[in-house]
Design a protein around this motif. Structure first.
Motif, mmCIF file in Angstrom:
data_model
loop_
_atom_site.group_PDB
_atom_site.id
_atom_site.type_symbol
_atom_site.label_atom_id
_atom_site.label_comp_id
_atom_site.label_asym_id
_atom_site.label_seq_id
_atom_site.Cartn_x
_atom_site.Cartn_y
_atom_site.Cartn_z
ATOM 1 N N GLU B 54 -0.795 -30.960 -27.668
ATOM 2 C CA GLU B 54 -1.541 -29.714 -27.579
ATOM 3 C C GLU B 54 -1.700 -29.196 -29.015
ATOM 4 O OE1 GLU B 54 -3.744 -27.509 -25.565
ATOM 5 O OE2 GLU B 54 -2.352 -28.545 -24.224
ATOM 6 N N THR B 56 -3.485 -26.992 -30.294
ATOM 7 C CA THR B 56 -3.585 -25.538 -30.440
ATOM 8 C C THR B 56 -2.220 -24.890 -30.490
ATOM 9 O OG1 THR B 56 -3.712 -25.308 -28.069
ATOM 10 C CG2 THR B 56 -5.796 -25.315 -29.263
ATOM 11 N N GLU B 57 -1.216 -25.517 -29.880
ATOM 12 C CA GLU B 57 0.086 -24.857 -29.935
ATOM 13 C C GLU B 57 1.066 -25.600 -30.835
ATOM 14 O OE1 GLU B 57 2.617 -25.586 -26.057
ATOM 15 O OE2 GLU B 57 0.559 -25.045 -25.594
ATOM 16 N N ASP B 116 14.983 -29.577 -37.332
ATOM 17 C CA ASP B 116 14.315 -28.274 -37.337
ATOM 18 C C ASP B 116 13.008 -28.298 -36.547
ATOM 19 O OD1 ASP B 116 16.256 -27.001 -38.975
ATOM 20 O OD2 ASP B 116 15.418 -28.035 -40.710
ATOM 21 N N ARG B 136 9.287 -27.344 -24.624
ATOM 22 C CA ARG B 136 8.160 -27.391 -25.554
ATOM 23 C C ARG B 136 7.863 -26.033 -26.144
ATOM 24 N NH1 ARG B 136 3.265 -29.300 -22.247
ATOM 25 N NH2 ARG B 136 2.268 -28.663 -24.169
ATOM 26 N N VAL B 137 8.779 -25.092 -25.956
ATOM 27 C CA VAL B 137 8.523 -23.764 -26.522
ATOM 28 C C VAL B 137 9.224 -23.610 -27.866
ATOM 29 C CG1 VAL B 137 7.985 -22.576 -24.388
ATOM 30 C CG2 VAL B 137 10.367 -22.790 -25.091
ATOM 31 N N MET B 138 8.696 -22.669 -28.662
ATOM 32 C CA MET B 138 9.187 -22.496 -30.024
ATOM 33 C C MET B 138 10.609 -21.948 -30.072
ATOM 34 S SD MET B 138 7.000 -23.624 -31.995
ATOM 35 C CE MET B 138 5.559 -24.472 -31.400
ATOM 36 N N LYS B 139 10.950 -21.135 -29.086
ATOM 37 C CA LYS B 139 12.285 -20.550 -29.087
ATOM 38 C C LYS B 139 12.897 -20.746 -27.704
ATOM 39 C CE LYS B 139 11.526 -16.286 -30.159
ATOM 40 N NZ LYS B 139 11.529 -14.917 -30.712
ATOM 41 N N ASN B 140 14.133 -21.186 -27.682
ATOM 42 C CA ASN B 140 14.802 -21.405 -26.411
ATOM 43 C C ASN B 140 16.291 -21.247 -26.670
ATOM 44 O OD1 ASN B 140 16.125 -22.537 -24.216
ATOM 45 N ND2 ASN B 140 14.514 -24.035 -23.838
ATOM 46 N N PRO B 169 -0.059 -28.020 -39.373
ATOM 47 C CA PRO B 169 -1.365 -28.426 -39.890
ATOM 48 C C PRO B 169 -1.202 -29.152 -41.226
ATOM 49 C CG PRO B 169 -1.312 -26.054 -39.400
ATOM 50 C CD PRO B 169 0.089 -26.558 -39.306
#
Lengths: 465, 352
Positions: B54, B56-57, B116, B136-140, B169
């Motif tokens: 993905e 976009t994310e 990281d 798949r989330v940035m914070k967990n 990117p």
């Protein structure tokens, strides 16, 4: 908000005597002290410990752990008490180890950009200490939490989108293990020490695998220029889209916070601001003067295309501080919306591509709720909070809030997210561990058992019984 | 693809019940790395391919057997990269191997290490259970951070099946310059620059030259380039790739290769043989015939540790020895994941 089933052993007089002999007036069983150590900032019912000890060194912490271990009595690390899921509650009784007297900054290595602090140093104290070095510690969960507590809960906050969370910024730890042995993990070299990356295991373990007594942290260079901006949007969806486009373009935005109209209303009242009562983004840009201007320009263009209005800049330190203080006070501000309430906060995090959809569906739930609910969060990370305000005189509201929380969590899990992006599990989210992790919980339980066979380190947290 | 997982899990359960060792292997490009190879090879290469990407994310989920060049090509097509710049010691290097080895390339000091960028893993533990940690989330913060513990665990805790990683990117502009400097000058400069808001993405001292890579917005790279001076290295991309993949002449020297991870400000090491300095001073590659103890003491004096990376005598262990209390802790963790002790035994330490 399920009340955990707890069983308390009677506190052995012999243990109390041994603690008293060693720590004298640094042991307390006074009702007020016990009460203060039996609560955090959550709505969970208080659970005071049997005694509180105030150690001043790692060796003293190790001694307390050994003494308690001999009697099979739990130990719970306590810092600022600003946890949000009952992490510090002594639900099985035991000794609260208050680390706030371990408040020395041990060594600043400005050239290597790292610092070693005792666990009780708060993040504001550290930044105050660093003020002449050109360096700072960026992680900012709002509360003036202790760095030991922040490491133990893997804290993040408003600028994680740029600087990461505690997970990326802790380089090493001193930890007292369940048997009272002291270990040092990681270190000052960039790659963590040889062997397993134990630092990553202890960061976020909520005091259940060991007690963190010292933390080595990565520091960051103070940006040459900082500017903040607020911008109102016609809808939450438009605001979220603006954030997604910003992240996608690789703009190294330092903070990016969404406050919904309800929250803005509360913030205006609480902090004396006059912001338009619409969904707003609070942004901050760090970098060289040229890069900050470039970033701000890009974001402004994106915002404008999505119907952003009232773009307002704050480049002066005092204006920025006022703005961010207002953001940090959002929780307190929301609580003022209803007198004598109990507040309940959710903390889901979803993939950014699902964030707009997730928030939209959450608003359908909010619309059906009978109590005030505000929404705000760190949208750059996909993490947002609902603050649900309960009237303690209407206990049925607690059940409604529970149901609302469950719906929000289940939606997040379905979307590939998590029940908690930054608050942690504590006792409050234990019920979701199996749903989120499945069989993997048994491995976490095996780790817990293997490192703390007597289940004496902050028992009843993280791992479901 | 589920049949491959079933086969892997079955092989592990069989091995666990017979207490026979398994040697987890992707492309085999890092067979030289770590302790002795023991047991039957368990290959992950069939379990390959990108599961979900993905752009976009900024998240990619891929199977462990995916060759790194393949994964990086998929990302490049969308203008993205793995910012920890994992080394490819051969074109068959896999994602699983990169994570298990926990090795990062030149960008590491400025962008972060493998761990990281780890958002989640799916793995089979030593009991044959198929497990997922993180996502798949940035914070967990839901429980222990097992996915990051897997980075650098050298296959001793489980077989990595899939990983979700944060991507970044590609920088809009990149520029490599070099300046003639001594080692001491290079160390001083690297550290001085690290404290300034410069768009550094790699530094290296070799052969009497300090190489610097700048990455970022066009204007920022141009400004930094003027500030730092030196001469342009026209094939900068090749230089950094050869450094990352250890194809510079230095790496063909006959002496054993040691990798010292130390504090960045440590002075030039007084060890015989040639050295390369990377990561703003924090990483020193040393080709030396000095004995292990001398090298380890030198690393410890500089606040770090040393690993015998290639060649040399591995009988005294490859990685920095652990104090007894740490070794016990490692064994307990190993026990929680791999109670039969069948996964890559001895690859990290004897007895693990």
């Amino acid at each position: 908000m399920n009340q955990p089933v707890s069983s308390r052993k009677p506190f052995p007089a012999e243990l109390l005597a041994a603690l008293m002999a060693k720590f004298g007036d640094r042991v307390s069983t006074g009702a007020a002290i016990l009460e203060q150590h039996g609560k955090d900032e959550s709505a969970h019912p208080h659970a005071p410990p049997d005694a509180v000890v105030f150690p001043e060194t790692t060796a003293e912490v190790a001694l307390i752990v050994k003494l308690c271990g001999k009697h099979g009595i739990p130990v719970i690390a306590f810092g600022a008490g600003s946890s949000l899921e009952g992490h510090v509650l002594a639900i099985y009784g035991g000794v609260s180890i208050d680390l706030t007297r371990m408040n020395k900054v041990l060594a600043v290595h400005a050239e290597d950009q790292d610092v070693t602090v005792e666990a009780g140093v708060t993040r504001k104290q550290l930044n105050q200490h660093l003020r002449d070095t050109g360096l700072f510690f960026p992680i900012d969960p709002g509360a003036d939490a202790t760095l030991g507590g922040m490491a133990a809960t893997r804290a993040s906050g408003t600028n994680a989108v740029r600087y990461g969370t505690m997970s990326e910024n802790v380089m090493g730890l001193t930890v007292v293990l369940a048997d009272g042995r002291i270990i040092h993990t990681g270190g000052r070299s960039r790659k963590s020490a040889a062997g397993y990356d134990l630092t990553r295991l202890f960061v976020g373990s909520e005091g259940t695998l060991g007690l963190i007594t010292e933390v080595t942290l990565r520091l960051h260079t103070l940006p040459e220029a900082v500017s903040a901006a607020v911008c109102a949007f016609p809808s939450v969806d438009a605001a979220v889209r603006a954030v997604i486009q910003t992240i996608q373009l690789g703009v190294p935005i330092a903070r990016c916070e969404l406050l919904d109209a309800t929250t803005i209303g509360a913030v205006n009242l609480y902090s004396g601001l006059e912001l338009r009562e619409a969904p707003m983004l609070f942004c901050e840009f760090h970098g060289t003067t040229a890069s900050v201007a470039e970033q701000a320009e890009t974001v402004q263009t994106i915002a404008r295309e999505l119907g952003g209005m009232d773009f307002e800049w704050a480049t002066k330190q005092e204006d920025r501080t006022r703005l961010w203080q207002a953001r940090h006070d959002a929780y307190l501000a929301c609580r003022r919306l209803r007198p004598n309430n109990r507040a309940f906060s959710t903390d889901v995090c979803v993939p950014i591509s699902r964030l707009a959809e997730c928030i939209a569906e959450t608003y359908d739930d909010i619309a059906m709720a009978s109590m005030p609910v505000a929404l705000f969060g760190h949208v750059g990370d996909g993490n947002f909070h609902l603050v649900i305000l309960l009237d303690p005189d209407h206990p049925e509201e607690a059940d409604l809030a529970d149901a609302l929380n469950r719906r929000v969590v289940m939606r997040a899990l379905e979307m590939g997210g998590t029940c908690t992006g930054e608050h942690g599990i504590g006792i409050g989210k234990i019920e979701f561990m199996n749903e989120e992790h499945g069989d993997a919980v048994s491995v976490m339980a095996a780790i817990k058992k293997s490192l703390d066979p007597g289940n004496l380190l902050n028992p009843g947290k993280i791992i479901p019984a | 693809m589920q049949d491959i997982i079933d086969q892997l899990a079955h092989a592990i359960r069989e091995a666990a019940s017979h207490k026979t060792c398994l040697r987890i292997r992707g492309g085999g490009t890092k067979d030289f790395y770590g302790g002795p190879l023991r047991g039957e090879s368990l290959s992950t290469t069939a379990y390959r391919g990108v599961i979900d990407y993905e752009p976009t994310e900024l998240v990619v989920i891929a199977r462990a057997g995916t060759p790194l060049p393949e994964l990086e090509a998929v990302l490049r097509e969308k203008g993205q990269m793995l910012a920890f710049e994992p080394p490819h010691f051969g074109s068959s290097a896999t994602l699983g191997g990169a994570i298990a080895a926990g090795l990062s390339g030149p960008r590491r000091a400025y962008a972060g290490a493998v761990r990281d960028f780890m958002l989640g893993v799916r793995m089979v533990d030593g009991k044959g259970s198929d497990l997922r940690f993180g996502g798949r989330v940035m914070k967990n913060v839901a429980g222990y951070d097992i996915s990051r513990l897997m980075a650098g665990s050298l296959g001793t805790l489980g077989v990595i099946l899939e990983a979700s990683l944060k991507t970044l990117p590609l920088p809009a502009a990149e520029f490599t310059l070099r300046r003639e400097q001594t080692q001491a000058e290079a160390i001083a400069l690297m550290n001085e620059w690290a404290g300034k808001p410069l768009p550094l993405s790699a530094t290296c001292h070799t052969g009497g030259f300090l190489y610097v890579r700048l990455s970022g917005a066009v204007a920022a790279v141009r400004a930094a380039r003027e500030k730092l001076g030196g001469e342009e290295v026209t094939d900068g991309t090749t230089f950094w790739r050869e450094l990352r993949d250890q194809r510079l002449d230095f790496f063909t020297l006959p002496e054993p290769l040691w990798r010292l991870s130390i504090k960045s400000t440590a002075a030039a090491l007084d060890l015989p043989g040639e050295q390369i300095i990377e990561w703003g001073g924090a990483l020193r590659w040393v080709r030396t015939i000095a004995d292990a103890q001398t090298i380890r003491e030198a690393a410890a004096r500089c606040g770090g540790h040393a690993a015998l990376f290639r060649g040399g005598d591995k009988t005294t262990g490859v990685f920095h020895p652990l104090p007894p209390v740490m070794m016990r802790l490692h064994q307990r963790l190993k026990q929680a994941f791999d109670p039969a002790g069948i996964l890559n035994p001895g690859r990290m330490y004897e007895g693990l």
